[in-house]
Write a protein that holds these residues in place. Structure first.
Motif, short mmCIF file in Angstrom:
data_model
loop_
_atom_site.label_atom_id
_atom_site.label_comp_id
_atom_site.label_asym_id
_atom_site.label_seq_id
_atom_site.Cartn_x
_atom_site.Cartn_y
_atom_site.Cartn_z
N LEU A 1 0.83 -1.21 0.00
CA LEU A 1 0.00 0.00 0.00
C LEU A 1 0.86 1.26 0.00
N LEU A 2 1.93 1.26 0.78
CA LEU A 2 2.83 2.42 0.81
C LEU A 2 3.54 2.61 -0.53
N LEU A 3 3.89 1.52 -1.17
CA LEU A 3 4.52 1.61 -2.48
C LEU A 3 3.55 2.19 -3.50
N ARG A 4 2.30 1.74 -3.47
CA ARG A 4 1.28 2.29 -4.37
C ARG A 4 1.09 3.78 -4.13
N LEU A 5 1.06 4.17 -2.86
CA LEU A 5 0.92 5.58 -2.51
C LEU A 5 2.09 6.39 -3.06
N LEU A 6 3.31 5.87 -2.91
CA LEU A 6 4.49 6.58 -3.41
C LEU A 6 4.41 6.75 -4.92
N ILE A 7 4.09 5.68 -5.64
CA ILE A 7 4.01 5.76 -7.11
C ILE A 7 2.92 6.74 -7.53
N ALA A 8 1.77 6.68 -6.89
CA ALA A 8 0.68 7.61 -7.22
C ALA A 8 1.11 9.05 -6.97
N GLU A 9 1.81 9.27 -5.89
CA GLU A 9 2.26 10.63 -5.54
C GLU A 9 3.31 11.13 -6.53
N VAL A 10 4.29 10.29 -6.87
CA VAL A 10 5.34 10.73 -7.79
C VAL A 10 4.74 11.02 -9.17
N VAL A 11 3.78 10.22 -9.60
CA VAL A 11 3.14 10.46 -10.90
C VAL A 11 2.34 11.75 -10.87
N SER A 12 1.70 12.05 -9.75
CA SER A 12 0.85 13.25 -9.68
C SER A 12 1.65 14.54 -9.59
N VAL A 13 2.86 14.50 -9.03
CA VAL A 13 3.61 15.75 -8.86
C VAL A 13 4.73 15.94 -9.88
N ALA A 14 5.03 14.91 -10.64
CA ALA A 14 6.10 15.04 -11.63
C ALA A 14 5.70 16.07 -12.69
N LYS A 15 6.61 16.94 -13.01
CA LYS A 15 6.35 17.99 -14.00
C LYS A 15 6.77 17.57 -15.40
N ARG A 16 7.27 16.35 -15.51
CA ARG A 16 7.68 15.83 -16.81
C ARG A 16 7.37 14.34 -16.80
N GLY A 17 7.42 13.73 -17.94
CA GLY A 17 7.20 12.29 -18.01
C GLY A 17 8.39 11.55 -17.42
N LEU A 18 8.17 10.86 -16.32
CA LEU A 18 9.24 10.08 -15.73
C LEU A 18 9.42 8.80 -16.53
N GLN B 1 13.19 16.34 -5.36
CA GLN B 1 12.94 17.57 -6.10
C GLN B 1 13.33 17.42 -7.57
N LYS B 2 14.36 16.64 -7.84
CA LYS B 2 14.78 16.41 -9.23
C LYS B 2 13.67 15.75 -10.04
N LEU B 3 12.89 14.91 -9.39
CA LEU B 3 11.78 14.24 -10.08
C LEU B 3 10.62 15.18 -10.33
N CYS B 4 10.53 16.24 -9.56
CA CYS B 4 9.37 17.13 -9.60
C CYS B 4 9.64 18.47 -10.26
N ALA B 5 10.83 18.66 -10.79
CA ALA B 5 11.17 19.91 -11.49
C ALA B 5 10.76 21.14 -10.69
N ASN B 6 11.18 21.19 -9.45
CA ASN B 6 10.94 22.32 -8.55
C ASN B 6 9.48 22.51 -8.15
N GLY B 7 8.65 21.51 -8.34
CA GLY B 7 7.27 21.55 -7.85
C GLY B 7 7.24 21.17 -6.38
N PRO B 8 6.09 21.24 -5.75
CA PRO B 8 5.99 20.89 -4.33
C PRO B 8 6.22 19.39 -4.11
N ILE B 9 6.97 19.06 -3.07
CA ILE B 9 7.28 17.66 -2.81
C ILE B 9 6.79 17.17 -1.45
N ASN B 10 6.01 17.95 -0.74
CA ASN B 10 5.62 17.57 0.62
C ASN B 10 4.95 16.20 0.68
N GLY B 11 3.96 15.96 -0.17
CA GLY B 11 3.28 14.67 -0.17
C GLY B 11 4.19 13.54 -0.62
N LEU B 12 5.02 13.82 -1.61
CA LEU B 12 5.96 12.83 -2.10
C LEU B 12 6.97 12.47 -1.02
#
Length: 139
Positions: A41-58, A95-106
């Protein structure tokens, strides 16, 4: 299988299976001290969060890809740092994954997963794989 290899495979499997991950649940059930579904469940949450905050296609490889891709390494390295209490470097990596977007949830999702893995004796150790240009510096 080492925790970092299993985690990498699980990231890839969840991304390519669009979060279904039945195989992930079975595989993670084999981790040391992981009889419950909390790690999955925690892994699913992490993946969902990284996908939602990424500013580019990971870019994640297919589950059996032989190469470790830069975005995968960055995420694994952040978990590595969180497991040893190096939150500053973990945040730089996330932060590198989010291109300077907010990372609190991630950061929170990654921290919960890192803690759950660490408490079960499953350590992720990948910092030695980072090439010099990817090493996070703290000023």
């Amino acid at each position: 299988m080492p925790a970092d290899h299993l985690l990498l495979w699980s990231f890839r499997e969840l991304v390519t299976a669009r979060m279904e991950g039945r195989a992930v649940r079975q595989a993670l059930g084999g981790l040391k001290g992981a009889p419950d579904r909390s790690v999955t469940l925690l892994l699913r949450l992490l993946i969902a969060e990284v996908v939602s905050v990424a500013k580019r296609g990971l870019v994640f490889g297919l589950p059996h890809c032989q190469r470790l891709l830069p975005d995968e390494l960055t995420l694994l390295a952040a978990i590595d740092r969180l497991q040893v209490g190096d939150e500053a470097r973990a945040c730089v990596l996330l932060q590198k994954l989010c291109a300077n977007g907010p990372i609190n949830g991630l950061r929170e999702a990654a921290g919960h997963l890192a803690k759950a893995l660490r408490e079960r004796g499953n350590l992720v150790r990948v910092m030695h794989l980072l090439p010099p240009h990817m090493l996070p510096s703290i000023h």
